[in-house]
Design an enzyme around this catalytic site. Structure first.
Site, PDB file in Angstrom:
ATOM      1  N   GLU A 176      27.450 -16.530  45.221  1.00 12.98           N
ATOM      2  CA  GLU A 176      26.728 -17.771  45.505  1.00 12.98           C
ATOM      3  C   GLU A 176      25.342 -17.495  46.080  1.00 12.98           C
ATOM      4  OE1 GLU A 176      27.541 -20.692  44.568  1.00 12.98           O
ATOM      5  OE2 GLU A 176      29.720 -20.735  44.337  1.00 12.98           O
TER       6      GLU A 176
ATOM      7  N   ARG B  72      22.098 -18.755  43.983  1.00 16.28           N
ATOM      8  CA  ARG B  72      21.356 -19.856  44.600  1.00 16.28           C
ATOM      9  C   ARG B  72      20.121 -19.369  45.348  1.00 16.28           C
ATOM     10  NH1 ARG B  72      25.671 -24.607  46.273  1.00 16.28           N
ATOM     11  NH2 ARG B  72      27.475 -23.716  45.256  1.00 16.28           N
TER      12      ARG B  72
ATOM     13  N   ASP C 109      33.567 -18.074  33.511  1.00 14.39           N
ATOM     14  CA  ASP C 109      32.398 -18.696  32.872  1.00 14.39           C
ATOM     15  C   ASP C 109      31.103 -17.888  32.789  1.00 14.39           C
ATOM     16  OD1 ASP C 109      32.033 -19.004  35.646  1.00 14.39           O
ATOM     17  OD2 ASP C 109      32.070 -21.189  35.605  1.00 14.39           O
TER      18      ASP C 109
ATOM     19  N   GLU D 161      27.208 -29.228  34.406  1.00  8.39           N
ATOM     20  CA  GLU D 161      27.469 -28.457  33.180  1.00  8.39           C
ATOM     21  C   GLU D 161      27.380 -29.275  31.898  1.00  8.39           C
ATOM     22  OE1 GLU D 161      28.724 -26.407  36.661  1.00  8.39           O
ATOM     23  OE2 GLU D 161      29.459 -28.340  35.916  1.00  8.39           O
TER      24      GLU D 161
END
Length: 449
Positions: free
Chosen positions: A80, A84, A213, A347
């Site tokens: 993360e 980010r 993903d 998404e």
């Protein structure tokens, strides 16, 4: 919408990671540890810049210059923080040219490197920024690291080596790729769990949604970002997609193409909102696919986009649920209460945008506009935007979180969907998995690695 989200955060949550728009105070989750690292500021910077909100951008830059400090005693998610913070800072640097963003990105990256000190070089999921001690999530299969986490560092780390000249970043991510290439893959599929101590797979679960993903996304994007010179990445992507098509992609009785999840030797006919990004990925990867299959993959992207739009259209709020099934009679709808929420996720809109860029079919703008209206109607509150707990209920309750990715991704993709193709053309920019645009690297054959 961006201005409302940002101004609310500026007023009620400034410096906190995220905002509680109903309680009108700061919010933080365990992925950022216990510290106030201004995640929303870093995540939203490039969106502000792209939208021409330069005063707001300057406010964010000033906060970063004065307050963003990584020498804190906090245990953070490597994945993360990479997508980010490092992604957000690098994109802000490339867009604005302001040196401070590069400096901060490198300072933070140095704090993540100790996470790779494992017997295999597969990084821990979490690292303490002060002590450098790493560990894995307690819930992950037998102490495993997660495919989508250790497999979603490549873009940012290659850029770090490019900007600093320090080969360590590139070497760390290439080591991960080489290790995976040597491993046996059940049915050609990559399981979601890998033990960083033993180098063995955990449970044989495979998903193109959460936990898997962005690993696949970054194989394709590594190739694109290298100006299509990283052919190893392209081949690995093509092989993975071929196995996914064979084992996970099915058509429902009602004619909807969906991507299921492989669990313990059988296919679960359920698709997550996170998996909906794959429509855009298939479209992005169509050009350059083997055996003249470009048309096939563009079509597959369109079918996934359609399925995901149906998941929105079959709700009361016209916002999509977290996960939806394809079982007897019930298609593209959530069954379990804990899968009926919408937390401002990007998404589906991301896929609309890619499909728009590659086809210019006006239905994608139409679908995007439906999402804009639904978000503005049901998620906007006086103190920002909130997720909702049940998209099938006409008077939904709020979860009271304004996610940083709403500003980084959802609103950016919507803005780009209604902008000209000349704004961030895909020949020159590759978006990281948090929608932070990084430039294609034209290295003119210089071997800088």
């Amino acid at each position: 919408m961006m201005k409302h989200a940002w101004d609310s955060y500026r007023q009620y949550g400034w410096g906190h990671n995220e905002l509680k728009p109903i309680a009108k105070k700061g919010h933080s989750t365990n992925i950022f540890g216990s510290s106030q690292m201004g995640a929303t500021i870093v995540d939203a910077l490039d969106t502000l810049y792209i939208m021409g909100l330069h005063d707001e951008f300057k406010d964010g830059q000033e906060w970063i210059e004065q307050n963003l400090d990584f020498s804190v005693n906090a245990e953070v998610s490597v994945f993360e923080v990479n997508i980010r913070f490092i992604g957000g800072l690098l994109a802000a640097y490339y867009l604005s040219g302001q040196e401070v963003f590069k400096v901060k990105a490198v300072q933070l990256a140095e704090k993540l490197l100790p996470a790779f000190n494992t017997p295999t070089g597969i990084p821990w999921a979490m690292v303490n920024l002060k002590s450098g001690v790493g560990r894995n999530w307690g819930w992950a299969s037998a102490g495993s690291s997660i495919l989508a986490e250790f497999g979603t560092l490549h873009m940012e780390f290659v850029h770090l080596t490019y900007l600093t000249g320090n080969p360590a970043y590139y070497q760390k991510v290439m080591h991960i790729r080489k290790l995976l290439a040597k491993m046996d893959r059940p049915n050609g599929l990559y399981p979601n769990y890998l033990n960083p101590r033993t180098g063995r797979w955990g449970q044989h679960h495979t998903s193109v949604g959460g936990l898997g993903d962005s690993f696949y996304e970054y194989l394709l994007k590594a190739w694109l970002m290298s100006d299509k010179t990283d052919t190893e990445a392209r081949k690995t992507y093509d092989d993975a997609i071929e196995a996914i098509e064979r084992h996970l992609i099915r058509k429902s009785n009602g004619g909807l193409t969906f991507i299921g999840e492989w669990k313990n030797g059988h296919l679960e006919r359920k698709m997550g909102h996170l998996t909906c990004f794959a429509g855009g990925m298939f479209a992005l990867g169509a050009d350059g696919s083997p055996d003249d299959k470009a048309g096939h993959y563009l079509q597959l992207g369109a079918e996934i986009a359609h399925t995901c739009h149906e998941s929105y259209d079959r709700t009361v709020l016209k916002l999509g649920p977290e996960a939806f099934k394809f079982d007897s009679g019930l298609e593209a709808v959530a069954v379990r209460q804990n899968e009926k929420y919408y937390i401002l996720r990007p998404e589906v809109i991301e896929t609309y945008w890619y499909m728009w860029r590659f086809t210019h079919d006006p239905k994608y703008r139409q679908w995007g506009w439906e999402a804009v209206q639904a978000i503005d109607k049901y998620c906007r509150v006086s103190g920002g935007f909130s997720g909702v707990k049940d998209v099938y209920s006409s008077n939904p309750t709020y979860d009271d979180v304004q996610q940083s990715f709403f500003l980084a991704e959802t609103l950016k993709y919507l803005y780009l969907l209604f902008s000209s193709d000349e704004l961030l053309p895909l020949e020159n920019w590759v978006f990281n998995t948090e929608a932070h645009p990084l430039p294609v690297l034209h290295l003119d054959g210089r071997c800088w690695m």
